[in-house]
Scaffold this motif. Structure first.
Motif, mmCIF file in Angstrom:
data_model
loop_
_atom_site.group_PDB
_atom_site.id
_atom_site.type_symbol
_atom_site.label_atom_id
_atom_site.label_comp_id
_atom_site.label_asym_id
_atom_site.label_seq_id
_atom_site.Cartn_x
_atom_site.Cartn_y
_atom_site.Cartn_z
ATOM 1 N N ASP A 106 28.817 -24.049 11.075
ATOM 2 C CA ASP A 106 29.590 -25.281 11.244
ATOM 3 C C ASP A 106 30.263 -25.741 9.954
ATOM 4 O OD1 ASP A 106 27.430 -26.139 9.766
ATOM 5 O OD2 ASP A 106 26.771 -27.673 11.188
ATOM 6 N N ASN A 113 21.353 -31.342 9.248
ATOM 7 C CA ASN A 113 20.865 -31.432 10.630
ATOM 8 C C ASN A 113 19.445 -30.886 10.789
ATOM 9 O OD1 ASN A 113 23.248 -32.656 11.777
ATOM 10 N ND2 ASN A 113 24.242 -30.679 11.389
ATOM 11 N N GLU A 189 15.442 -34.454 17.183
ATOM 12 C CA GLU A 189 16.066 -34.497 18.512
ATOM 13 C C GLU A 189 17.408 -35.228 18.454
ATOM 14 O OE1 GLU A 189 15.816 -33.335 21.379
ATOM 15 O OE2 GLU A 189 13.780 -32.769 21.869
ATOM 16 N N ALA A 190 17.446 -36.347 17.733
ATOM 17 C CA ALA A 190 18.683 -37.113 17.630
ATOM 18 C C ALA A 190 19.787 -36.296 16.949
ATOM 19 C CB ALA A 190 18.432 -38.411 16.869
ATOM 20 N N LEU A 191 19.416 -35.563 15.890
ATOM 21 C CA LEU A 191 20.402 -34.742 15.187
ATOM 22 C C LEU A 191 20.850 -33.557 16.033
ATOM 23 C CD1 LEU A 191 18.932 -34.765 11.575
ATOM 24 C CD2 LEU A 191 21.110 -35.757 12.297
ATOM 25 N N ARG A 192 19.961 -33.059 16.877
ATOM 26 C CA ARG A 192 20.360 -31.961 17.758
ATOM 27 C C ARG A 192 21.393 -32.448 18.783
ATOM 28 N NH1 ARG A 192 15.864 -28.047 20.284
ATOM 29 N NH2 ARG A 192 15.098 -29.966 21.243
ATOM 30 N N ARG A 193 21.207 -33.680 19.265
ATOM 31 C CA ARG A 193 22.153 -34.235 20.232
ATOM 32 C C ARG A 193 23.455 -34.687 19.569
ATOM 33 N NH1 ARG A 193 17.437 -36.965 21.909
ATOM 34 N NH2 ARG A 193 18.241 -38.857 20.936
ATOM 35 N N ASN A 194 23.358 -35.165 18.341
ATOM 36 C CA ASN A 194 24.526 -35.725 17.653
ATOM 37 C C ASN A 194 24.511 -35.271 16.194
ATOM 38 O OD1 ASN A 194 26.832 -37.235 17.222
ATOM 39 N ND2 ASN A 194 25.681 -39.120 16.775
ATOM 40 N N PRO A 195 24.853 -34.019 15.934
ATOM 41 C CA PRO A 195 24.727 -33.474 14.585
ATOM 42 C C PRO A 195 25.730 -34.088 13.607
ATOM 43 C CG PRO A 195 25.814 -31.899 16.033
ATOM 44 C CD PRO A 195 25.336 -33.017 16.903
ATOM 45 N N ILE A 196 25.365 -34.012 12.320
ATOM 46 C CA ILE A 196 26.279 -34.406 11.257
ATOM 47 C C ILE A 196 27.464 -33.436 11.280
ATOM 48 C CG2 ILE A 196 26.552 -34.691 8.760
ATOM 49 C CD1 ILE A 196 23.452 -35.098 8.673
ATOM 50 N N GLN A 197 28.658 -33.993 11.305
ATOM 51 C CA GLN A 197 29.853 -33.147 11.356
ATOM 52 C C GLN A 197 30.325 -32.825 9.940
ATOM 53 O OE1 GLN A 197 31.073 -31.919 14.316
ATOM 54 N NE2 GLN A 197 29.180 -32.887 15.067
#
Length: 200
Positions: A106, A113, A189-197
């Motif tokens: 990425d 993440n 879990e939160a980072l898996r759903r909404n990772p740092i871009q």
């Protein structure tokens, strides 16, 4: 979900490790969330000094590095010696320095993440200092440190019993370790759903 524990005890296997005993509390709590954990006892490995991922033949670090990249959660577990993290904890952080310049598919640094926490044992005080030193380094490398992502046990000021020699303070250390596992898992879990871009 996968986790990796780096046991930075200075004791080699099969000698009992107080640090591992407390880390096992966190591992058990993660297992209850179906999170599998791999443990690397660094004293059992040949890990030369350096700030690169692979220093060459016989280096035990590349296998550890591979596991770090396959896990969402990292736990650095260290005893306290002369008020500081163990030399093996410092060695691990120095080798992880290479991850700052490694990027994933990425485009982010490879530690992004991923979350990390700290377990500390020792029969004298200094745990908060050890937690601060290790957590600060992990943030530099790119890990996210959730709130209350640590647990520790110590005997208090002055020499005294080891963790395995007494039940004193275990209830607090265990409940804090269970909270640590919950927070690490929740933020992973939160980072898996909404990772740092990637910024660029």
């Amino acid at each position: 979900m996968r986790a990796v524990v780096l046991n930075c005890s200075l004791k080699s296997s099969p000698e009992s490790s107080n640090t591992q005993l407390l880390a096992d509390v966190v591992i058990k709590a993660l297992a209850e969330k179906d999170c599998a954990t791999t443990v690397h006892r660094l004293a059992d490995l040949d890990i030369p000094p350096g700030v690169v991922t692979d220093v060459g033949e016989g280096d035990g670090w590349p296998a550890v590095h591979e596991d770090l990249l396959s896990a969402e959660i990292l736990i650095v577990a260290s005893p306290t010696w002369v008020g500081r993290p163990s030399s093996l904890a410092q060695r691990a952080l120095e080798r992880m320095d290479a991850m700052i310049s490694e990027t994933g598919d990425d485009g982010n640094p490879v530690a992004f993440n991923r979350v990390a926490g700290v377990v500390v044992t020792g029969n004298e005080d200094g745990a908060h200092h050890v937690i601060s030193e290790i957590s600060g380094a992990l943030v530099d490398i790119g890990y996210t440190i959730p709130g209350q992502a640590w647990t520790y046990w110590n005997r208090g000021p002055g020499p005294g019993s080891d963790y395995s020699d007494t039940d004193e303070g275990h209830e607090w250390s265990h409940s804090t370790g269970e909270a640590m596992a919950h927070n690490l898992y929740s933020v992973a879990e939160a980072l898996r759903r909404n990772p740092i871009q990637p910024t660029g």
